[in-house]
Every structure is written in structure tokens, then in C-alpha cells.
Design a protein around this motif. Structure first.
Motif, short mmCIF file in Angstrom:
data_model
loop_
_atom_site.label_atom_id
_atom_site.label_comp_id
_atom_site.label_asym_id
_atom_site.label_seq_id
_atom_site.Cartn_x
_atom_site.Cartn_y
_atom_site.Cartn_z
N ARG A 1 0.86 -1.27 0.09
CA ARG A 1 -0.20 0.06 -0.03
C ARG A 1 1.08 1.44 -0.11
O ARG A 1 0.41 2.17 -0.68
CB ARG A 1 -0.90 -0.01 1.30
CG ARG A 1 -2.16 -1.06 1.21
CD ARG A 1 -2.76 -1.19 2.26
NE ARG A 1 -4.22 -1.91 2.19
CZ ARG A 1 -4.14 -3.07 1.98
NH1 ARG A 1 -3.12 -3.84 1.83
NH2 ARG A 1 -5.47 -3.62 1.94
N LEU B 1 -5.89 0.80 -5.37
CA LEU B 1 -6.04 1.09 -4.04
C LEU B 1 -7.59 0.94 -3.76
O LEU B 1 -7.96 0.39 -2.82
CB LEU B 1 -5.60 2.42 -3.51
CG LEU B 1 -4.17 2.55 -3.18
CD1 LEU B 1 -3.90 4.26 -3.17
CD2 LEU B 1 -3.44 1.82 -2.28
N TRP C 1 0.16 4.13 -2.59
CA TRP C 1 0.05 5.44 -2.03
C TRP C 1 1.01 6.61 -2.73
O TRP C 1 0.80 7.72 -2.92
CB TRP C 1 -0.11 5.60 -0.53
CG TRP C 1 -1.47 5.44 -0.05
CD1 TRP C 1 -1.99 4.27 0.45
CD2 TRP C 1 -2.83 6.06 -0.42
NE1 TRP C 1 -3.39 4.17 0.76
CE2 TRP C 1 -3.84 5.09 0.21
CE3 TRP C 1 -2.86 7.43 -0.71
CZ2 TRP C 1 -5.21 6.00 0.48
CZ3 TRP C 1 -4.34 7.75 -0.59
CH2 TRP C 1 -5.45 7.19 -0.16
N ILE D 1 -8.50 9.48 -1.75
CA ILE D 1 -8.08 8.82 -2.93
C ILE D 1 -8.90 9.54 -4.18
O ILE D 1 -8.18 10.09 -5.29
CB ILE D 1 -8.59 7.54 -3.48
CG1 ILE D 1 -7.69 6.59 -2.28
CG2 ILE D 1 -8.19 6.78 -4.66
CD1 ILE D 1 -8.00 5.15 -2.37
#
Length: 263
Positions: A59, A97, A63, A247
Motif C-alpha cells: 500500500r 487502492l 499511495w 483517493i
């Protein structure tokens, strides 16, 4: 593992790998290029590993690529190809994500010491941001070492010290040690300060590092309050709900930056 979960993981992995495949970029002999192009493929594999540390790193890569693609679309005066690459990387990372199934961050950790019962989302977000910074600083250190032109030793020292401090603070956070949290705060203050104090650090990189440092410090304030006053409220449920909005906001900024470059 259920079939819907496998399908979502497969989609997330495909999008992670597609963030590079879709750009048409090819690796060269430089190790930095291999790292930058290979990290999304590493994330694609880590998402399948049922350990918290693997989930955090996977992750963090996604990110990090979403944040830096969005940030680059705003500050880089690149040609249309550069804007297209940033848009592809950012959208694919965001899609990966979104497609990740729930429960990935509830997996058991390799270290039995990392079992937060409170402020879990706060610690997880700080860990993801710290890992992203460690990768960015480490990649820049690798790039500087490979650069043929003369680079001031203070620049190399900044990247080396920053990446090392972030890495050590990550270990401390994973072991649920107070010193890990405090070192993370000090490292972020130091990285943000020296990034602007060293003339040879590009302002775009300094601004990006300052942004992630500021986020870690702000996110860590509730945890600092808990350390000072046991029993303080845990904002973790709010952080979990905010992730999809974060996001979406980054995607909107990414698209706006791309549109601005196209006009």
C-alpha cells in the motif's frame, strides 16, 4: 480466500503493474530506473501476502506513486509525454487502492509485538507515509550515487540520513515502541527543514517531502495526545472512512493538473 476477494486482488495487482506497463517506459542500465519501474510490480505481488508488513509495504508503494504522480502533475513543467505518464501512473495506483478488498490491514504481523488495539489507523497511515518517504529518499540517494556529475556531499548525506532515520522509525513503530513514534516526528521535522536549507535539493522534492512530513506530524498529534493523556479519543474510525475521499481528491487534482498542462 473467497472468489470475490481473489478477483479484487487480481484487479488491484493488474492495475499496479499496469501503472508502469501502460506508460510504455523501458528500463535502462541505471539501478534507479529499475527500482522506480519495478516497485509497482513488487506491490502487485505483496498484495497477495497475508502478512501485515507486506500489506503495508504494498500500500505504501501505491499511495506513494499516487501522491507523487499527483504532486508532479502540479509542479512539473513537463512535455505532454511526461503528463501522460504521470496521469497513467496516478490513475492506475488509485484504481489499485480502490480495488483492494477490505481486511488486508487486519492480517497478522510477523512481529507479535505489533498488535495495536487503539489508534490502529493512525499508526498504519503514519507507517505508510514513513515508508513512502524512506523509499523516496533512498531512491534519490541511489540516483545521486549513479549521477556522473559532481554532487555536494551534504546532498548525499541528507538523503542517506533521512532514509536511514525513516527506516529505523518504521522498525520502532512496527514494534509499538514510543521511541519509534518520537523518532518519526523528529525525522520528519529534520527532513522538512534540511530539504529547504540545502540549496542543491530541488524545490519540488523539498515541497513534496515537506507535505508528507506535515501529514505525518498532523496525523501523529492524536497519538501524542494519547501518550500524554491516557484515555484520549481514538480517531481511527474516521481515518478509515476518509481513505476513499483522499483517493478521490488526489485523482481530481491529478486530472486538473493534466488538463492544465494540455491547455
Amino acid at each position: 480466500m473467497t472468489a470475490p476477494r481473489r478477483l479484487r486482488l487480481a484487479a488491484a495487482s493488474a492495475l499496479s503493474a499496469g501503472s508502469i506497463l501502460g506508460t510504455g517506459l523501458e528500463p535502462n542500465a541505471r539501478a534507479t530506473t529499475w527500482v522506480l519501474l519495478g516497485a509497482p510490480f513488487l506491490a502487485a505481488g505483496l498484495l497477495w501476502v497475508r502478512r501485515l508488513e507486506a500489506q503495508l509495504l504494498g500500500r505504501a508503494i501505491l499511495w506513494g506513486y499516487l501522491f507523487w504522480a499527483t504532486f508532479g502533475s502540479l509542479v512539473m513543467d513537463g512535455d505532454p509525454d511526461t503528463s501522460r505518464i504521470l496521469l497513467t501512473v496516478g490513475l492506475c495506483a488509485a484504481g489499485a487502492l480502490v480495488m483492494l478488498p477490505e481486511g488486508g490491514l487486519e492480517q497478522p504481523a510477523v512481529s507479535g509485538a505489533f498488535a495495536p488495539v487503539a489508534f490502529r489507523s493512525v499508526i498504519v497511515v503514519v507507517l505508510i507515509l514513513a515508508t513512502t518517504d524512506a523509499m523516496v529518499l533512498g531512491t534519490n540517494l541511489l540516483a545521486v550515487s549513479e549521477n556522473g556529475r559532481h554532487v555536494e556531499p551534504v546532498v548525499s548525506a541528507f538523503f542517506a540520513a533521512g532514509s536511514a532515520l525513516m527506516a529505523v522509525s518504521i522498525v520502532g513503530l512496527l514494534r509499538m515502541r514510543t521511541w519509534g513514534f518520537l523518532l518519526n516526528l523528529l525525522a520528519n521535522v529534520g527532513v522538512a527543514s534540511f530539504a529547504w536549507a540545502i540549496a542543491d535539493v530541488p524545490w519540488q522534492l523539498a515541497l513534496g517531502l515537506t507535505s508528507t512530513a506535515g501529514l505525518q506530524i498532523l496525523l501523529g498529534l492524536p497519538l501524542a495526545r494519547r501518550l500524554a493523556r491516557p484515555g484520549a479519543g481514538d480517531p481511527s474510525p474516521w481515518y478509515r472512512r476518509l481513505a476513499p475521499f483522499a483517493i478521490g481528491a488526489l485523482v481530481l487534482v491529478l486530472a486538473a493538473g493534466r488538463a492544465a498542462r494540455a491547455t
